[in-house]
Design an enzyme around this catalytic site. Structure first.
Site, short mmCIF file in Angstrom:
data_model
loop_
_atom_site.label_atom_id
_atom_site.label_comp_id
_atom_site.label_asym_id
_atom_site.label_seq_id
_atom_site.Cartn_x
_atom_site.Cartn_y
_atom_site.Cartn_z
NE ARG A 110 39.56 -62.96 -75.64
CZ ARG A 110 40.20 -62.14 -76.45
NH1 ARG A 110 39.73 -60.92 -76.66
NH2 ARG A 110 41.28 -62.50 -77.09
CG ASP A 122 34.67 -62.13 -90.09
OD1 ASP A 122 33.95 -62.07 -89.08
OD2 ASP A 122 35.67 -61.40 -90.26
CB SER A 156 39.91 -56.82 -86.58
OG SER A 156 38.80 -56.92 -85.72
CG HIS A 165 37.04 -61.35 -86.99
ND1 HIS A 165 36.93 -60.44 -88.03
CD2 HIS A 165 37.66 -60.70 -85.98
CE1 HIS A 165 37.46 -59.29 -87.64
NE2 HIS A 165 37.90 -59.42 -86.41
CG ASP A 166 40.45 -65.43 -84.33
OD1 ASP A 166 40.29 -64.20 -84.22
OD2 ASP A 166 40.47 -66.21 -83.37
#
Lengths: 498, 498
Positions: A297, A445, A228, A479-480
């Site tokens: 968040r 992603d 990232s 993405h994680d």
């Protein structure tokens, strides 16, 4: 009350603030249709006010008791400077740190943790770069046995093999975990920098890391590894110090932030900066913008995971009604009334992610580091515009002009539809032409898209790099994936580093 | 001051509030490195406060002058009830409207506009359904010459051909453009419903529309046409009244809202509801949550367009520095300092979209309608759980159980990786088995993804519908394609309707 204790207590209290969305709107019309409607409850809105009141009460309660104990001249304690147990080391530099967009930072701290053993020749160092809100605590240590964010990737026989490598992970400047950032005390004023902190770049973060390497006597890294935002730093390290990087690993990163990723981060910064508690960044002697952080968040979490995962994990399931709400359904033969507060499991998940994070990280750090990501652009015109100094003579790049036909082998023909900026990116990446590089991306992603992974690999090949390893992973984690897919992410790294 | 005048003045004043982001953070370290740092300016944050002050001053200034003129008992005027020129007609029903999740609405208004001429047999009616924040003003009329949101799709020889069809477009209930919604006056209290308004469903919107059709003497529609949320209504019309819908057109819609689209709308509702002005929905006698609306619209805009378009349109370009900022660069040989307020063109674009919208639409309407979209799910178990009454005998559906192998021709084999809920969706869509249906989607749409378009077409075919026309469009416009691509969207509709 000290700022860090406030945060720490706030975290503990988070559980008590959990939403209990019992009463709902939409059930106001009684059978006779004439009675006055009741005002509905909004527990998700009350939660913000409850958090605020709780934090205020903590501050007031302890103000008297701490008055005498604290040094009145020291200013408020930075929020994350003293986690317990203190698991990192700090390198303090009194030599000014040049910055991309501002005059040098007169002095700075870099907090870091290490794993494995430094070889006598100091040639087995892997510099691991963190993502946006991660700390140096990538894996448990004897000082801090808490699980790290990359726990399963670091250790004997793991992707970053501690039997072989000495791994260093730093907290980036701009952050709030012990390295100098907006919450640090400005030596000129004795107060936190807040938004007088200079805007920093990814390159500035890496320059600070190299000052630490100098201090540790590490000349050339075995590898620079990052995921990232860490992948941006990893590429930047190869660019700034090509002769001091053996290999580059870039997982789910990019060499040029796309407008859509800027848009996503802009949305987060906007909600955060609109929180009155943010107070233009000067909140260190008051309460932090916890509501803005929660909302930011929530948005971020949407970009970290993927729709297909949520379809599998949550589908369209609703949260179970809390036991105390069972009498709520009135007497009417109506389906369960939807709540305007979180009701679907996907909503309660996002709400929970926001609530968990909102007191864990410094708001100004989020703003500064997210901006640094936006500004990251390794196309040649962009690099030229910021006039960065590199340590090598720039003679190590191939002489030929980057060309779309410069792919390194028949197995990798030129991309069929190259983006207009691809030649500029290839030109910018020329200093990395001789560094073996692993680019790994994930098809699901949506933040660092697979197109950006391909672009980065294509540009490196166009720049003359004949050692670009490139993998795309499937799966639904988005993405994680870099945090979760130990088998595939870890395997690719282990293979590339060995 | 009346509420609607406040809004109208607010709109005019929007231009005056435009951001002038001149001073930036990140340039605080002077050459000597010792002078005290200046606190930076944040014009993007000041804009919220300036908007608030301006709206407050408007309210105060006119409070005295209007005191005598206004009927003190009438309560505040709903914000959008009286646009100028008043371009729509209103049908008022005193017969209760059954609702999906709540007891019936005792009475309601439906505002609507029409184009073309109703045939003597009343068999040429196209019911056009709007998206989330669109009004009935789909195209200019003699009453209101302002351009409509689907101007180029409606008219002689256009996709919806006014030489042939009589087109009706309504404002949905729950909205704020003349049909009954949260900003309407509750006859029981004489005050706006606010959040005592019942949660509504897409089916409720359609039921209200059919009450208008009954009133107009229209039995069977030639076609039900909609884009985005309008496509949901279009499918719902076919489900509720299969015998009264000749054809169904669904553009960039879905038959089952996905968790990721719920997540996107949840993020918008969350920032809106966190605005203190929102006041749990009771803001009609005060100032509206303009900041929350701006932030919500910024997030929404990200879902309406696509990354590839932004790469082409904005790339990584920065806004030009305002002329008054040219002396800002200090004396140092540094690149332009990035601003924490909007700086990239993509940021100023999102900021502008939010600013333009924040006083144009009622916040509660946004919340209610966005929730109705979340709840939309035509899988059979979901439809059974809300116990909707349909007007036909349900005998018109094929007798066989929906099957993955029930595709209508060899050209459309069963989908290779059907979602687990596909059979349930097919079962839910059985009432539409005999209605020719056009499903059109866009590959770059991240809100109503192309997978959802395929799913809808697959489910209809599985349900036994042998007349499913299905198109996918390319291009970079994402969800907004239905507003922009007259050639391809318009052409597909014209071909399907003819």
């Amino acid at each position: 009350m000290s700022y860090s204790r406030l945060y720490s207590l706030g975290r503990v209290h988070n559980a008590a603030l959990r939403l209990r969305p019992c009463l709902r709107t939409g059930i106001q019309f009684r059978a006779n249709g004439t009675s006055a409607p009741n005002r509905p409850n909004f527990p998700c809105v009350d939660a913000h006010a409850a958090r605020q009141s709780f934090l205020e009460s903590l501050t007031k309660r302890s103000a008297v008791s701490e008055q005498s104990a604290e040094d009145a001249d020291s200013g408020p304690e930075p929020p994350y400077a003293r986690p317990s147990p203190k698991s990192y080391q700090v390198f303090h530099s009194n030599e000014p740190l040049p910055l991309t967009y501002a005059p040098p930072l007169p002095s700075f701290d870099i907090a870091y943790e290490t794993w494995g053993t430094l070889s006598p020749a100091r040639d087995n160092v892997i510099l691991l770069h963190t993502g946006l809100s991660a700390s140096s605590h990538a894996a448990s240590t004897s000082l801090n046995p808490a699980e790290g964010w990359w726990e399963k990737f670091i250790g004997p026989g793991r992707a970053l093999d501690t039997d072989q490598f000495y791994i260093i992970c730093t907290n980036v400047i701009g952050g709030c975990y012990g390295s100098t950032g907006p919450s640090s005390v400005d030596p000129r004023t004795g107060k936190p920098y807040a938004t007088t902190f200079p805007v920093i770049s990814i390159f500035d973060m890496v320059r600070a890391q190299y000052r630490l390497l100098d201090h540790l006597g590490v000349g050339k890294l075995y590898a620079s590894v990052g995921c990232s935002m860490g992948a941006m730093q990893s590429l930047a390290a190869g660019w700034l110090h090509p002769e001091r990087v053996g290999k580059v690993v870039s997982i789910s990163g990019t060499a040029r932030s796309s407008p859509s990723s800027v848009a996503m981060r802009f949305a987060q910064r906007s909600v955060l900066m609109a929180d009155p508690n943010w107070n233009k960044g000067f909140y260190y002697d008051a309460l932090p913008p916890h509501t803005g952080m929660k909302l930011a968040r929530q948005i971020a979490t949407i970009t970290y995971r993927s729709g297909p995962e949520w379809d599998l994990r949550f589908g369209r399931k609703l949260r179970p009604p809390p036991p105390e709400c069972t009498n709520e359904s009135l007497d009417l033969d109506l389906p369960r009334a939807p709540a305007l507060c979180p009701d679907f499991l996907i909503e309660t998940y996002l709400d929970h992610q926001g609530e968990q994070f909102c007191l864990k990280y410094d708001a100004n750090s989020l703003i500064y580091i997210s901006k640094a990501m936006d500004m990251f652009d390794m196309t040649l015109p962009s690099l030229q515009s910021i006039k960065l100094a590199r340590t090598d003579s720039q003679s190590d790049a191939p002489d030929d002009v980057p060309s779309i036909h410069n792919s390194h082998s028949k197995s990798h023909p030129p991309p069929p539809n190259p983006a207009p900026h691809l030649p500029d990116l290839a030109a910018g990446l020329r200093p990395l032409a001789h560094i073996p590089t692993l680019i790994l991306g994930v098809q699901s992603d949506i933040l660092f898209t697979v197109e950006q992974q391909r672009e980065c690999a294509d540009a490196l090949r166009m720049a003359g790099n004949h050692n670009v390893s490139y993998y795309e992973l499937g799966g639904v984690w988005g993405h994680d994936t870099f945090l979760l897919d130990v088998l595939n992410v870890g395997g690719a790294i282990r293979g590339f580093l060995s």
